[in-house]
Design a protein around this motif. Structure first.
Motif, PDB file in Angstrom:
ATOM      1  N   LEU A  33      43.047  65.100  53.496  1.00 57.93           N
ATOM      2  CA  LEU A  33      42.747  65.613  54.827  1.00 57.93           C
ATOM      3  C   LEU A  33      41.227  65.512  55.002  1.00 57.93           C
ATOM      4  CD1 LEU A  33      44.266  68.769  56.488  1.00 57.93           C
ATOM      5  CD2 LEU A  33      41.856  68.199  56.745  1.00 57.93           C
ATOM      6  N   VAL A  34      40.831  64.795  56.024  1.00 59.54           N
ATOM      7  CA  VAL A  34      39.409  64.506  56.249  1.00 59.54           C
ATOM      8  C   VAL A  34      38.998  65.080  57.595  1.00 59.54           C
ATOM      9  CG1 VAL A  34      37.699  62.675  56.495  1.00 59.54           C
ATOM     10  CG2 VAL A  34      39.666  62.352  54.968  1.00 59.54           C
ATOM     11  N   SER A  35      37.892  65.799  57.636  1.00 59.09           N
ATOM     12  CA  SER A  35      37.381  66.281  58.920  1.00 59.09           C
ATOM     13  C   SER A  35      36.150  65.483  59.313  1.00 59.09           C
ATOM     14  CB  SER A  35      37.003  67.761  58.827  1.00 59.09           C
ATOM     15  OG  SER A  35      38.158  68.549  58.595  1.00 59.09           O
ATOM     16  N   ILE A  36      36.079  65.120  60.583  1.00 57.26           N
ATOM     17  CA  ILE A  36      34.894  64.462  61.127  1.00 57.26           C
ATOM     18  C   ILE A  36      34.233  65.441  62.085  1.00 57.26           C
ATOM     19  CG2 ILE A  36      34.002  62.503  62.444  1.00 57.26           C
ATOM     20  CD1 ILE A  36      36.423  60.881  61.574  1.00 57.26           C
ATOM     21  N   ILE A  37      32.970  65.732  61.820  1.00 60.79           N
ATOM     22  CA  ILE A  37      32.247  66.688  62.658  1.00 60.79           C
ATOM     23  C   ILE A  37      30.977  66.035  63.213  1.00 60.79           C
ATOM     24  CG2 ILE A  37      33.159  68.692  61.400  1.00 60.79           C
ATOM     25  CD1 ILE A  37      30.420  68.940  60.010  1.00 60.79           C
ATOM     26  N   GLY A  38      30.463  66.610  64.284  1.00 56.82           N
ATOM     27  CA  GLY A  38      29.237  66.100  64.876  1.00 56.82           C
ATOM     28  C   GLY A  38      29.175  66.429  66.351  1.00 56.82           C
ATOM     29  N   ARG A  39      27.985  66.306  66.908  1.00 57.52           N
ATOM     30  CA  ARG A  39      27.774  66.688  68.301  1.00 57.52           C
ATOM     31  C   ARG A  39      28.536  65.782  69.259  1.00 57.52           C
ATOM     32  NH1 ARG A  39      23.129  67.540  65.662  1.00 57.52           N
ATOM     33  NH2 ARG A  39      22.118  69.575  65.914  1.00 57.52           N
ATOM     34  N   SER A  40      28.738  66.299  70.446  1.00 55.13           N
ATOM     35  CA  SER A  40      29.364  65.531  71.513  1.00 55.13           C
ATOM     36  C   SER A  40      28.595  64.233  71.740  1.00 55.13           C
ATOM     37  CB  SER A  40      29.354  66.403  72.768  1.00 55.13           C
ATOM     38  OG  SER A  40      29.994  65.735  73.793  1.00 55.13           O
ATOM     39  N   GLY A  41      29.323  63.131  71.856  1.00 56.20           N
ATOM     40  CA  GLY A  41      28.682  61.847  72.128  1.00 56.20           C
ATOM     41  C   GLY A  41      28.263  61.070  70.893  1.00 56.20           C
ATOM     42  N   CYS A  42      28.540  61.597  69.695  1.00 52.81           N
ATOM     43  CA  CYS A  42      28.066  60.912  68.481  1.00 52.81           C
ATOM     44  C   CYS A  42      28.986  59.773  68.060  1.00 52.81           C
ATOM     45  CB  CYS A  42      27.856  61.897  67.337  1.00 52.81           C
ATOM     46  SG  CYS A  42      29.380  62.542  66.633  1.00 52.81           S
ATOM     47  N   GLY A  43      30.163  59.642  68.706  1.00 52.49           N
ATOM     48  CA  GLY A  43      31.019  58.491  68.409  1.00 52.49           C
ATOM     49  C   GLY A  43      32.332  58.828  67.713  1.00 52.49           C
ATOM     50  N   LYS A  44      32.666  60.099  67.631  1.00 54.62           N
ATOM     51  CA  LYS A  44      33.859  60.510  66.888  1.00 54.62           C
ATOM     52  C   LYS A  44      35.147  59.945  67.508  1.00 54.62           C
ATOM     53  CE  LYS A  44      32.968  64.916  67.599  1.00 54.62           C
ATOM     54  NZ  LYS A  44      31.811  64.786  68.509  1.00 54.62           N
ATOM     55  N   THR A  45      35.265  60.110  68.819  1.00 55.58           N
ATOM     56  CA  THR A  45      36.468  59.601  69.494  1.00 55.58           C
ATOM     57  C   THR A  45      36.558  58.087  69.359  1.00 55.58           C
ATOM     58  OG1 THR A  45      36.552  61.430  71.062  1.00 55.58           O
ATOM     59  CG2 THR A  45      37.606  59.387  71.758  1.00 55.58           C
ATOM     60  N   THR A  46      35.441  57.420  69.556  1.00 51.16           N
ATOM     61  CA  THR A  46      35.439  55.955  69.459  1.00 51.16           C
ATOM     62  C   THR A  46      35.851  55.506  68.056  1.00 51.16           C
ATOM     63  OG1 THR A  46      33.642  55.942  71.072  1.00 51.16           O
ATOM     64  CG2 THR A  46      34.029  53.893  69.875  1.00 51.16           C
ATOM     65  N   LEU A  47      35.406  56.234  67.042  1.00 45.20           N
ATOM     66  CA  LEU A  47      35.788  55.877  65.677  1.00 45.20           C
ATOM     67  C   LEU A  47      37.299  56.006  65.487  1.00 45.20           C
ATOM     68  CD1 LEU A  47      35.189  55.086  62.776  1.00 45.20           C
ATOM     69  CD2 LEU A  47      34.551  57.458  62.304  1.00 45.20           C
ATOM     70  N   LEU A  48      37.873  57.110  65.948  1.00 44.84           N
ATOM     71  CA  LEU A  48      39.331  57.258  65.826  1.00 44.84           C
ATOM     72  C   LEU A  48      40.041  56.142  66.576  1.00 44.84           C
ATOM     73  CD1 LEU A  48      40.244  61.066  66.137  1.00 44.84           C
ATOM     74  CD2 LEU A  48      39.736  59.734  64.090  1.00 44.84           C
ATOM     75  N   ARG A  49      39.545  55.819  67.770  1.00 49.82           N
ATOM     76  CA  ARG A  49      40.197  54.774  68.569  1.00 49.82           C
ATOM     77  C   ARG A  49      40.082  53.396  67.913  1.00 49.82           C
ATOM     78  NH1 ARG A  49      41.642  55.759  73.748  1.00 49.82           N
ATOM     79  NH2 ARG A  49      40.962  53.702  74.417  1.00 49.82           N
ATOM     80  N   CYS A  50      39.006  53.174  67.182  1.00 46.08           N
ATOM     81  CA  CYS A  50      38.874  51.912  66.435  1.00 46.08           C
ATOM     82  C   CYS A  50      39.841  51.879  65.250  1.00 46.08           C
ATOM     83  CB  CYS A  50      37.441  51.711  65.934  1.00 46.08           C
ATOM     84  SG  CYS A  50      36.282  51.225  67.219  1.00 46.08           S
ATOM     85  N   ILE A  51      39.993  53.038  64.565  1.00 45.08           N
ATOM     86  CA  ILE A  51      40.899  53.088  63.412  1.00 45.08           C
ATOM     87  C   ILE A  51      42.333  52.834  63.861  1.00 45.08           C
ATOM     88  CG2 ILE A  51      41.911  54.624  61.663  1.00 45.08           C
ATOM     89  CD1 ILE A  51      39.168  56.008  61.474  1.00 45.08           C
ATOM     90  N   ASN A  52      42.649  53.317  65.051  1.00 45.07           N
ATOM     91  CA  ASN A  52      43.996  53.157  65.595  1.00 45.07           C
ATOM     92  C   ASN A  52      44.149  51.824  66.348  1.00 45.07           C
ATOM     93  OD1 ASN A  52      46.573  53.988  66.049  1.00 45.07           O
ATOM     94  ND2 ASN A  52      46.091  55.261  67.808  1.00 45.07           N
ATOM     95  N   CYS A  53      43.088  51.028  66.361  1.00 44.24           N
ATOM     96  CA  CYS A  53      43.086  49.751  67.085  1.00 44.24           C
ATOM     97  C   CYS A  53      43.385  49.915  68.569  1.00 44.24           C
ATOM     98  CB  CYS A  53      44.038  48.745  66.458  1.00 44.24           C
ATOM     99  SG  CYS A  53      43.427  48.123  64.890  1.00 44.24           S
TER     100      CYS A  53
END
Ligand SMILES: Nc1ncnc2c1ncn2[C@@H]1O[C@H](COP(=O)(O)OP(=O)(O)O)[C@@H](O)[C@H]1O
Ligand SMILES: [Mg+2]
Length: 260
Positions: A33-53
């Motif tokens: 289980l991995v948590s990704i943390i960071g401020r709004s706009g740092c790219g978290k959503t984009t990273l998940l969307r890239c992992i999911n293609c």
């Protein structure tokens, strides 16, 4: 291959010429289980969307289980039709292995809870309806919503909706679950019931990646935590390291905001 069920190497993603993910590398072992943390706009959503293609990255390498996709620097994905087709075929296979839950409650409002859960297995996977219904009932029990089969989304609390959405994703038997701030839209008293489902899934060995601001959950439930800033991974480590002994001052400055 370095092993693990997920591997991300040197992944870069641009939007409007600006890199919003820069040289992202990490890997996840089955059951972590991995948590990704960071401020709004740092790219978290984009990273998940890239992992999911759901989004195509510009450069780097991604492997989910045994499916690999990669992009070479400067390459125009659309410039080579055969390669693009190949990429899209693999991207589809990756999407089948990865379930994703969004922050917003996105159940189909005109379908009952049960219909929401069986829709993709029946329509996409062509599972027999009876079998899909049986599995949906098991999943509802797993997320603590036995007896909710015939409710409509408007008859559910936010926490219940998210738990149905988790059951709906699980119905496709994903190898990995991604969650994008799954509790951010919920009233505080409903957050725990959603996080507890993730704890249960963790105990059962599901691989999960969670973008979250629920720091006490990230601290207590994660195998490791990723801190991101400006499209980069600043630090990866155990919860103990990230929250109590960060090695980068930028991590320290962020986690300090959540200390009491
Ligand atoms: N469609 C888009 N076009 C251009 N920039 C975008 C787009 N979507 C997101 N961004 C930018 O990419 C960056 C990362 O966004 P996002 O992944 O949503 O971050 P987070 O989830 O950490 O808040 C932000 O600076 C955002 O403004
Ligand atoms: Mg986001």
């Amino acid at each position: 291959m370095i092993g693990g069920i997920l591997e991300v190497r040197n992944l870069t993603k641009k939007k409007d010429q600006t890199a919003i993910l820069k040289d992202i590398s990490f890997s996840v072992q089955k059951g972590e289980l991995v948590s990704i943390i960071g401020r709004s706009g740092c790219g978290k959503t984009t990273l998940l969307r890239c992992i999911n293609c759901l989004e195509v990255f510009d450069k780097g390498y991604l492997r989910v289980d045994d499916i690999e996709v990669s992009r070479v620097n400067g390459e125009k994905p659309q410039s080579n039709a055969k390669e693009e087709n190949d990429f899209q075929t693999k991207a589809r296979k990756i999407r089948q292995k990865v379930g994703m839950l969004f922050q917003t409650l996105d159940l189909f409002s005109h379908l009952t809870v049960l219909e929401n859960i069986i829709l993709a297995p029946v329509v996409v996977k062509k599972e027999p309806k009876e079998k899909a219904i049986e599995r949906a009932r098991e999943l509802l029990e797993k997320v603590g919503l036995k007896g909710y089969e015939n409710r409509y989304p408007y008859q559910l609390s936010g926490g219940q909706s998210q738990r149905v959405a988790i059951a709906r994703s699980l119905a496709m038997n994903p190898e990995i679950m991604l969650y994008d701030e799954p509790t951010s839209a919920l009233d505080p008293e409903l957050v725990g019931e959603v996080l507890n489902v993730m704890r249960d899934l963790d105990r059962e060995g599901m691989t999960q990646i969670i973008v979250t601001h629920a720091m006490s959950f990230a601290r207590s439930a994660s195998d490791f935590v990723i801190y991101m800033e400006n499209g980069e991974i600043i630090e990866i480590g155990s919860p103990d390291k990230i929250f109590d002994h960060p090695s980068d001052p930028r991590t320290e400055a962020y986690v300090r905001l959540f200390r009491e």
